[in-house]
Design an enzyme around this catalytic site. Structure first.
Site, short mmCIF file in Angstrom:
data_model
loop_
_atom_site.label_atom_id
_atom_site.label_comp_id
_atom_site.label_asym_id
_atom_site.label_seq_id
_atom_site.Cartn_x
_atom_site.Cartn_y
_atom_site.Cartn_z
N GLY A 11 -30.47 -8.19 10.36
CA GLY A 11 -29.23 -8.93 10.56
C GLY A 11 -29.30 -10.04 11.58
O GLY A 11 -28.29 -10.67 11.87
N HIS A 12 -30.47 -10.31 12.14
CA HIS A 12 -30.58 -11.30 13.22
C HIS A 12 -31.77 -12.21 12.96
O HIS A 12 -32.81 -12.03 13.60
CB HIS A 12 -30.73 -10.59 14.56
CG HIS A 12 -30.40 -11.43 15.74
ND1 HIS A 12 -31.32 -12.23 16.38
CD2 HIS A 12 -29.25 -11.58 16.43
CE1 HIS A 12 -30.74 -12.81 17.42
NE2 HIS A 12 -29.49 -12.43 17.46
N PHE A 13 -31.76 -13.14 12.23
CA PHE A 13 -30.74 -13.63 11.32
C PHE A 13 -31.37 -13.71 9.94
O PHE A 13 -32.49 -14.18 9.83
CB PHE A 13 -30.25 -15.01 11.75
CG PHE A 13 -29.64 -15.05 13.11
CD1 PHE A 13 -28.34 -14.60 13.32
CD2 PHE A 13 -30.36 -15.52 14.19
CE1 PHE A 13 -27.76 -14.66 14.58
CE2 PHE A 13 -29.78 -15.57 15.46
CZ PHE A 13 -28.48 -15.14 15.66
#
Length: 149
Positions: A47-49
Site C-alpha cells: 500500500g505504500h505506494f
C-alpha cells in the site's frame, strides 16, 4: 557480525517487524552498523505506494532504533532491560528507499541516564544519506514493560 537469529536473541522484534537483516559492526553499549536489504516482497509495499514503492520513513527510523537497541541491549549492563521508543528529534528524510536498495543503518548511542537515553542515527543507500535524526528511548525491566499502560 550478527545474523538475524542472533539479533532476535537480543531484541524481541520478529517478522514482519524485524527491520534489520544483520549487524556488520558493533561496539556493545556504544554503536552499531546494521544492514537491511529492502525487497519488493516487504509487506508495506502493498500500500505504500502501488506502482511507486517507497519504504515508509517511519520504518527507516524504526530500523535505526532496532540497530541501536541491539548495540545497547547486548551490553551486559542492559541485558535485562527492554527498550522502548520515547521520541525522535531533528529527523530528516533526504532520499526515497526503494526495493533493491541496501539500507546501511548507523547508530551512535549517546547519553543514558537512569532509564532514559538517546542515540543518533544515519541511514544511507550507496553512501547517499536517506534519513538521519536523534532517537530517544526508555529502558524498562521486562515485568514493568508488560504492565505499564
Amino acid at each position: 557480525m550478527l545474523e538475524a537469529w542472533q539479533i532476535q536473541e537480543i531484541i524481541p522484534h520478529r517478522y514482519p517487524f524485524l527491520l534489520v537483516d544483520r549487524i556488520i559492526e558493533i561496539e556493545w553499549g556504544q554503536r552499531a552498523v546494521g544492514i537491511k536489504n529492502v525487497t519488493v516482497n516487504e509487506p508495506f509495499f502493498v500500500g505504500h505506494f502501488p506502482g511507486n514503492p517507497v519504504m515508509p520513513g517511519v520504518l527507516i527510523i524504526e530500523a535505526l532504533a532496532q540497530v541501536g537497541a541491539v548495540a545497547l541491549l547486548g551490553h551486559p549492563q542492559y541485558r535485562d532491560k527492554t527498550a522502548f521508543f520515547a521520541g525522535i528529534d531533528g529527523v530528516r528524510f533526504k532520499r526515497p528507499v526503494r526495493p533493491g536498495d541496501t539500507l546501511r543503518l548507523e547508530v551512535q548511542i549517546g547519553k543514558v541516564r537512569r532509564n532514559i537515553g538517546t542515540g543518533t542515527g544515519r541511514a544511507t543507500v550507496d553512501g547517499e544519506l536517506a534519513a538521519e535524526g536523534e532517537i530517544l528511548f526508555a529502558l524498562l525491566d521486562p515485568e514493568a514493560a508488560r504492565t505499564t499502560r
